[in-house]
Motif scaffolding. Structure first.
Motif, PDB file in Angstrom:
ATOM      1  N   ASP A   3      44.035  38.935  57.797  1.00  0.00           N
ATOM      2  CA  ASP A   3      43.851  39.875  56.696  1.00  0.00           C
ATOM      3  C   ASP A   3      45.113  40.693  56.476  1.00  0.00           C
ATOM      4  OD1 ASP A   3      40.388  40.829  57.286  1.00  0.00           O
ATOM      5  OD2 ASP A   3      41.253  39.073  56.339  1.00  0.00           O
ATOM      6  N   SER A   4      45.378  41.058  55.230  1.00  0.00           N
ATOM      7  CA  SER A   4      46.455  41.998  54.931  1.00  0.00           C
ATOM      8  C   SER A   4      46.041  43.358  55.456  1.00  0.00           C
ATOM      9  CB  SER A   4      46.689  42.066  53.419  1.00  0.00           C
ATOM     10  OG  SER A   4      47.211  40.857  52.950  1.00  0.00           O
ATOM     11  N   HIS A   5      46.992  44.240  55.626  1.00  0.00           N
ATOM     12  CA  HIS A   5      46.736  45.563  56.177  1.00  0.00           C
ATOM     13  C   HIS A   5      45.638  46.297  55.415  1.00  0.00           C
ATOM     14  CE1 HIS A   5      50.452  45.125  58.454  1.00  0.00           C
ATOM     15  NE2 HIS A   5      50.977  44.648  57.342  1.00  0.00           N
ATOM     16  N   ASN A   6      44.494  46.457  56.013  1.00  0.00           N
ATOM     17  CA  ASN A   6      43.397  47.287  55.490  1.00  0.00           C
ATOM     18  C   ASN A   6      42.955  46.970  54.061  1.00  0.00           C
ATOM     19  OD1 ASN A   6      43.423  48.782  57.912  1.00  0.00           O
ATOM     20  ND2 ASN A   6      45.121  49.999  57.150  1.00  0.00           N
ATOM     21  N   THR A   7      43.270  45.809  53.529  1.00  0.00           N
ATOM     22  CA  THR A   7      42.892  45.528  52.148  1.00  0.00           C
ATOM     23  C   THR A   7      41.594  44.754  52.040  1.00  0.00           C
ATOM     24  OG1 THR A   7      44.142  43.487  52.097  1.00  0.00           O
ATOM     25  CG2 THR A   7      45.289  45.481  51.368  1.00  0.00           C
ATOM     26  N   GLY A   8      41.199  44.084  53.118  1.00  0.00           N
ATOM     27  CA  GLY A   8      39.987  43.300  53.068  1.00  0.00           C
ATOM     28  C   GLY A   8      40.180  41.952  52.391  1.00  0.00           C
ATOM     29  N   VAL A   9      41.392  41.587  52.036  1.00  0.00           N
ATOM     30  CA  VAL A   9      41.671  40.295  51.427  1.00  0.00           C
ATOM     31  C   VAL A   9      42.512  39.469  52.383  1.00  0.00           C
ATOM     32  CG1 VAL A   9      41.474  41.086  49.058  1.00  0.00           C
ATOM     33  CG2 VAL A   9      43.661  41.244  50.187  1.00  0.00           C
ATOM     34  N   ARG A  10      42.472  38.156  52.193  1.00  0.00           N
ATOM     35  CA  ARG A  10      43.198  37.297  53.129  1.00  0.00           C
ATOM     36  C   ARG A  10      43.979  36.232  52.373  1.00  0.00           C
ATOM     37  NH1 ARG A  10      40.231  32.782  52.839  1.00  0.00           N
ATOM     38  NH2 ARG A  10      38.048  33.006  52.383  1.00  0.00           N
ATOM     39  N   ASN A  11      45.035  35.753  53.022  1.00  0.00           N
ATOM     40  CA  ASN A  11      45.803  34.668  52.432  1.00  0.00           C
ATOM     41  C   ASN A  11      44.961  33.410  52.438  1.00  0.00           C
ATOM     42  OD1 ASN A  11      48.208  35.832  51.641  1.00  0.00           O
ATOM     43  ND2 ASN A  11      48.942  35.895  53.736  1.00  0.00           N
ATOM     44  N   GLY A  12      45.124  32.624  51.368  1.00  0.00           N
ATOM     45  CA  GLY A  12      44.365  31.399  51.241  1.00  0.00           C
ATOM     46  C   GLY A  12      43.030  31.593  50.557  1.00  0.00           C
ATOM     47  N   MET A  13      42.719  32.821  50.157  1.00  0.00           N
ATOM     48  CA  MET A  13      41.446  33.052  49.464  1.00  0.00           C
ATOM     49  C   MET A  13      41.488  32.385  48.101  1.00  0.00           C
ATOM     50  SD  MET A  13      41.924  37.062  48.398  1.00  0.00           S
ATOM     51  CE  MET A  13      40.258  37.277  47.928  1.00  0.00           C
ATOM     52  N   SER A  14      40.358  32.124  47.533  1.00  0.00           N
ATOM     53  CA  SER A  14      40.275  31.520  46.213  1.00  0.00           C
ATOM     54  C   SER A  14      40.571  32.569  45.147  1.00  0.00           C
ATOM     55  CB  SER A  14      38.868  30.968  45.995  1.00  0.00           C
ATOM     56  OG  SER A  14      38.662  30.668  44.648  1.00  0.00           O
ATOM     57  N   GLU A  17      37.695  34.578  43.986  1.00  0.00           N
ATOM     58  CA  GLU A  17      37.272  35.731  44.781  1.00  0.00           C
ATOM     59  C   GLU A  17      37.906  37.031  44.301  1.00  0.00           C
ATOM     60  OE1 GLU A  17      36.990  35.069  49.180  1.00  0.00           O
ATOM     61  OE2 GLU A  17      37.912  33.150  48.614  1.00  0.00           O
ATOM     62  N   LEU A  18      38.987  36.951  43.540  1.00  0.00           N
ATOM     63  CA  LEU A  18      39.650  38.156  43.036  1.00  0.00           C
ATOM     64  C   LEU A  18      38.999  38.681  41.765  1.00  0.00           C
ATOM     65  CD1 LEU A  18      43.401  37.345  43.675  1.00  0.00           C
ATOM     66  CD2 LEU A  18      41.893  38.841  44.979  1.00  0.00           C
ATOM     67  N   GLY A  19      38.030  37.961  41.264  1.00  0.00           N
ATOM     68  CA  GLY A  19      37.275  38.433  40.101  1.00  0.00           C
ATOM     69  C   GLY A  19      38.110  38.547  38.847  1.00  0.00           C
ATOM     70  N   ASP A  20      38.150  39.735  38.275  1.00  0.00           N
ATOM     71  CA  ASP A  20      38.775  39.959  36.976  1.00  0.00           C
ATOM     72  C   ASP A  20      40.266  40.270  37.046  1.00  0.00           C
ATOM     73  OD1 ASP A  20      36.363  39.548  35.731  1.00  0.00           O
ATOM     74  OD2 ASP A  20      35.822  41.671  35.751  1.00  0.00           O
ATOM     75  N   ALA A  21      40.945  39.820  38.079  1.00  0.00           N
ATOM     76  CA  ALA A  21      42.385  40.077  38.179  1.00  0.00           C
ATOM     77  C   ALA A  21      43.090  39.500  36.955  1.00  0.00           C
ATOM     78  CB  ALA A  21      42.941  39.446  39.451  1.00  0.00           C
ATOM     79  N   THR A  22      44.065  40.223  36.449  1.00  0.00           N
ATOM     80  CA  THR A  22      44.855  39.765  35.317  1.00  0.00           C
ATOM     81  C   THR A  22      46.091  39.064  35.855  1.00  0.00           C
ATOM     82  OG1 THR A  22      44.103  41.615  33.965  1.00  0.00           O
ATOM     83  CG2 THR A  22      46.093  40.477  33.242  1.00  0.00           C
ATOM     84  N   TRP A  23      46.183  37.772  35.589  1.00  0.00           N
ATOM     85  CA  TRP A  23      47.289  36.956  36.083  1.00  0.00           C
ATOM     86  C   TRP A  23      48.380  36.894  35.034  1.00  0.00           C
ATOM     87  CZ3 TRP A  23      47.484  35.469  41.016  1.00  0.00           C
ATOM     88  CH2 TRP A  23      46.295  35.542  41.741  1.00  0.00           C
ATOM     89  N   ARG A  43      44.962  48.393  44.112  1.00  0.00           N
ATOM     90  CA  ARG A  43      46.091  49.249  44.460  1.00  0.00           C
ATOM     91  C   ARG A  43      46.736  48.812  45.778  1.00  0.00           C
ATOM     92  NH1 ARG A  43      47.057  54.777  42.824  1.00  0.00           N
ATOM     93  NH2 ARG A  43      48.737  55.558  44.124  1.00  0.00           N
ATOM     94  N   GLY A  44      48.044  48.614  45.746  1.00  0.00           N
ATOM     95  CA  GLY A  44      48.791  48.292  46.949  1.00  0.00           C
ATOM     96  C   GLY A  44      48.796  46.832  47.330  1.00  0.00           C
ATOM     97  N   VAL A  45      48.193  45.967  46.510  1.00  0.00           N
ATOM     98  CA  VAL A  45      48.085  44.550  46.843  1.00  0.00           C
ATOM     99  C   VAL A  45      48.641  43.708  45.701  1.00  0.00           C
ATOM    100  CG1 VAL A  45      46.469  42.674  47.340  1.00  0.00           C
ATOM    101  CG2 VAL A  45      46.041  44.939  48.251  1.00  0.00           C
ATOM    102  N   ALA A  46      49.365  42.651  46.066  1.00  0.00           N
ATOM    103  CA  ALA A  46      49.872  41.688  45.088  1.00  0.00           C
ATOM    104  C   ALA A  46      49.349  40.312  45.465  1.00  0.00           C
ATOM    105  CB  ALA A  46      51.393  41.683  45.083  1.00  0.00           C
ATOM    106  N   VAL A  60      48.231  36.588  49.398  1.00  0.00           N
ATOM    107  CA  VAL A  60      48.063  38.016  49.176  1.00  0.00           C
ATOM    108  C   VAL A  60      49.075  38.771  50.041  1.00  0.00           C
ATOM    109  CG1 VAL A  60      46.455  39.952  49.316  1.00  0.00           C
ATOM    110  CG2 VAL A  60      45.624  37.668  48.714  1.00  0.00           C
ATOM    111  N   TYR A  61      49.758  39.709  49.422  1.00  0.00           N
ATOM    112  CA  TYR A  61      50.787  40.491  50.095  1.00  0.00           C
ATOM    113  C   TYR A  61      50.576  41.971  49.826  1.00  0.00           C
ATOM    114  CZ  TYR A  61      53.195  36.014  50.112  1.00  0.00           C
ATOM    115  OH  TYR A  61      53.505  34.698  50.285  1.00  0.00           O
ATOM    116  N   GLU A  62      51.080  42.793  50.730  1.00  0.00           N
ATOM    117  CA  GLU A  62      51.181  44.217  50.430  1.00  0.00           C
ATOM    118  C   GLU A  62      52.159  44.333  49.271  1.00  0.00           C
ATOM    119  OE1 GLU A  62      49.679  46.901  51.878  1.00  0.00           O
ATOM    120  OE2 GLU A  62      48.502  45.537  53.129  1.00  0.00           O
TER     121      GLU A  62
END
Length: 76
Positions: A3-14, A17-23, A43-46, A60-62
């Motif tokens: 997992d990324s630092h305290n974000t609750g997201v992980r690399n390799g996620m689909s 799973e990010l929902g309405d993220a604007t790409w 906030r704080g996640v890319a 997913v990165y800080e």
């Protein structure tokens, strides 16, 4: 991967799973389709994904780490 630092997201996620993220794809990308897309889902996640596989895995990165990396690439 872990997992990324305290974000609750992980690399390799689909991307789903990010929902309405604007790409966004770089305006410098060609029409060939060999591009990466970037989103700032919280906030704080890319998040980065392959534009050819929009429902595929996401890296997913800080935000600060990705911005620092991009700044170093620009000055190289």
């Amino acid at each position: 991967m872990t997992d990324s630092h305290n974000t609750g997201v992980r690399n390799g996620m689909s991307a789903v799973e990010l929902g309405d993220a604007t790409w966004r794809k770089s305006s410098r990308s060609g029409a060939v389709g060999n591009c990466v897309e970037l989103a700032w889902p919280e906030r704080g996640v890319a998040a980065v994904r392959n534009s050819r596989d929009p429902r595929g895995p996401v890296l997913v990165y800080e935000r600060a780490d990705l911005v620092s990396f991009l700044e170093r690439v620009k000055t190289s």
